[in-house]
Design an enzyme around this catalytic site. Structure first.
Site, mmCIF file in Angstrom:
data_model
loop_
_atom_site.group_PDB
_atom_site.id
_atom_site.type_symbol
_atom_site.label_atom_id
_atom_site.label_comp_id
_atom_site.label_asym_id
_atom_site.label_seq_id
_atom_site.Cartn_x
_atom_site.Cartn_y
_atom_site.Cartn_z
ATOM 1 N N GLY A 124 1.017 -0.832 -0.142
ATOM 2 C CA GLY A 124 -0.015 -0.259 -0.296
ATOM 3 C C GLY A 124 1.189 1.044 -0.101
ATOM 4 N N ASP B 293 -9.325 6.102 5.701
ATOM 5 C CA ASP B 293 -8.690 6.407 4.111
ATOM 6 C C ASP B 293 -9.921 4.624 4.075
ATOM 7 O OD1 ASP B 293 -7.327 5.829 2.280
ATOM 8 O OD2 ASP B 293 -5.866 4.854 2.764
HETATM 9 P P1 ADP Z 1 -1.233 0.297 3.728
HETATM 10 O O1 ADP Z 1 -1.259 1.701 5.090
HETATM 11 O O2 ADP Z 1 0.465 0.659 3.148
HETATM 12 O O3 ADP Z 1 -1.752 0.780 2.624
HETATM 13 P P2 ADP Z 1 -3.010 -1.889 3.630
HETATM 14 O O4 ADP Z 1 -2.678 -2.314 5.398
HETATM 15 O O5 ADP Z 1 -3.855 -1.085 3.047
HETATM 16 O O6 ADP Z 1 -1.277 -1.165 3.599
HETATM 17 O O7 ADP Z 1 -1.913 -2.911 2.866
HETATM 18 C C1 ADP Z 1 -1.551 -2.911 1.716
HETATM 19 C C2 ADP Z 1 -2.154 -4.748 0.881
HETATM 20 O O8 ADP Z 1 -1.639 -5.661 1.623
HETATM 21 C C3 ADP Z 1 -4.051 -4.705 1.766
HETATM 22 O O9 ADP Z 1 -4.902 -3.468 0.878
HETATM 23 C C4 ADP Z 1 -3.827 -6.187 0.349
HETATM 24 O O10 ADP Z 1 -4.075 -6.585 -0.400
HETATM 25 C C5 ADP Z 1 -2.831 -6.654 1.171
HETATM 26 N N1 ADP Z 1 -3.231 -7.573 3.041
HETATM 27 C C6 ADP Z 1 -3.001 -6.348 4.092
HETATM 28 N N2 ADP Z 1 -3.253 -7.077 5.217
HETATM 29 C C7 ADP Z 1 -3.413 -8.076 4.201
HETATM 30 C C8 ADP Z 1 -3.881 -9.367 5.088
HETATM 31 N N3 ADP Z 1 -3.865 -9.676 6.588
HETATM 32 N N4 ADP Z 1 -4.171 -10.780 4.754
HETATM 33 C C9 ADP Z 1 -4.379 -11.143 3.318
HETATM 34 N N5 ADP Z 1 -3.663 -9.936 3.128
HETATM 35 C C10 ADP Z 1 -3.592 -8.191 3.215
HETATM 36 MG MG MG Z 2 -4.146 0.411 2.212
HETATM 37 MG MG MG Z 3 -3.042 2.634 5.351
#
Ligand code: ADP
Ligand code: MG
Ligand code: MG
Length: 363
Positions: free
Chosen positions: A46, A168
């Site tokens: 992300g 968000d």
């Molecule tokens: P950021 O704050 O950088 O956007 P996220 O927490 O949204 O980070 O995580 C980025 C991506 O990683 C998510 O959109 C999802 O596709 C994947 N992801 C995050 N956490 C998990 C999880 N617990 N299990 C599977 N996929 C995950």
């Molecule tokens: Mg995210």
């Molecule tokens: Mg985020």
């Protein structure tokens, strides 16, 4: 690399605020040292973190890794996961533990360890699969239920859960369980709205209050710099509900039962047709604030059956230009719940008969 376990005395260092944290036993922390994320499989990236899949005590987990530049995001996400009662809700991602450590070249980095969701984010799932009416209703209802809970201030015994804004909400920040139920995740920008340290206009971070989020999902008042900071609590909840409306549109466009006898359109992010994959802030401003444009409903939804009207009204009532006219998350949850109860007829299409009321069909 040395691992410094998270403080286990239930105190958050930077605020001194008490958390009712269900603590992970000390030995579990140390078992983390057996793993180094580089050997883990990258499953997502992300804006703030890279997410890896790995195992912890033979359990499959996800680890979100933040570099030192994103420390604030990590601290905030960790502290939101520790808000009392949050971890007891079925539509909030499960947090396991957090860790800080030092890389080989001496820089700090931060880890949030959470349950692994095998289908990844909602956006990814919908890009690969269509969903039937009931599944689509259950998924979106779950997201809404999670948001309504997040927005609610609760007192249970001596536990106090403040109202929290997500700030968000996007289809990439919703994760999908194996049984297709959905949870809210990515609380890096979330904010407590009530309690000892609620947001207040004029705070040093007022700018941050009105300017965070993913541009594609930013509400007209955020894009136009017209967020009502006098009633921060309502204003930030309304911003979340706007994004929820866009998430509904993305989801129901992949609902096979809403396209009887024709191909379901390919998955699209909100405004992808209009602005492509990387809309700029200015693009979004002119489309959403000046032109007041919203995602178009497919031709197949033109008929104003009671069901389609109700679905389209719900989306429109979430993304209303006038923030105060939007549904609350609680109200949106009731609407989605009603939709979930509507019968699917033999033709595998929802009952489109305008003479059947939603209530009748719910029986
Ligand atoms: P950021 O704050 O950088 O956007 P996220 O927490 O949204 O980070 O995580 C980025 C991506 O990683 C998510 O959109 C999802 O596709 C994947 N992801 C995050 N956490 C998990 C999880 N617990 N299990 C599977 N996929 C995950
Ligand atoms: Mg995210
Ligand atoms: Mg985020």
């Amino acid at each position: 690399p040395a691992l410094k376990p998270m403080r286990t005395d239930g105190q958050a260092e930077q605020t001194g605020e008490k958390f009712n944290l269900r603590l992970i036993p000390e030995e579990r922390h140390s078992s983390l040292s057996c793993f180094y994320p580089l050997s883990w499989q990258l499953i997502g990236r992300g804006r703030y973190g890279a997410v890896f899949r790995g195992s912890l005590n033979e359990r499959c987990v996800a680890a979100k890794l933040f570099g030192s530049a994103n420390r604030q995001n990590y601290v905030n996400e960790r502290s939101i996961y520790c808000v009392p009662l949050l971890q007891q809700h079925d539509n909030i991602a499960r947090f396991l533990t957090a860790n800080e450590r030092t890389t080989a070249d001496g820089r700090p980095e931060f880890l949030i360890i959470m349950e692994y969701y095998p289908h990844g984010c909602l956006s990814h799932y919908l890009s690969l699969h269509t969903v039937d009416w009931l599944t689509c209703c259950r998924m979106t209802h779950g997201v809404t239920r999670g948001l309504a809970f997040l927005h609610t201030e609760l007192h249970r015994g001596d536990q106090h859960k403040p109202a929290v804004a997500h700030r968000d909400l996007t289809s990439r920040n919703v994760l999908v369980r194996a049984d297709l139920s959905c949870v809210l995740a990515d609380f890096g920008l979330s904010m407590r709205l009530t309690g000892p340290r609620p947001c207040r206009p004029g705070d040093d971070d007022t700018m941050a209050i009105s300017e965070v989020g993913t541009v594609r999902y930013m509400s007209p008042e955020v894009l136009g710099g017209a967020l009502n900071l006098r009633d921060c609590e309502s204003a930030l909840k309304q911003v979340d509900v706007y994004a929820l409306g866009l998430l509904y549109w993305e989801s129901f466009r992949r609902c096979s039962d809403l396209f009887p006898g024709e191909a379901v359109p390919e998955y699209q992010l909100a405004f992808q047709a209009e602005l492509g994959n990387h809309p700029s802030f200015e693009d979004m401003q002119s489309l959403v604030v000046r032109e007041k444009h919203r995602p178009r409903f497919p031709e197949a939804w033109k008929e104003n059956s009671l069901l389609l009207r109700s679905l389209k009204d719900t989306m429109e009532d979430c993304w209303d230009q006038d923030a105060e006219a939007r549904l609350t998350a609680q109200c949106a949850e009731e609407r989605l719940y009603e939709l979930t109860l509507t019968q699917v007829t033999n033709s595998h299409a929802p009952d489109m008969n305008p003479n059947t009321s939603l209530k009748q069909r719910a029986q």
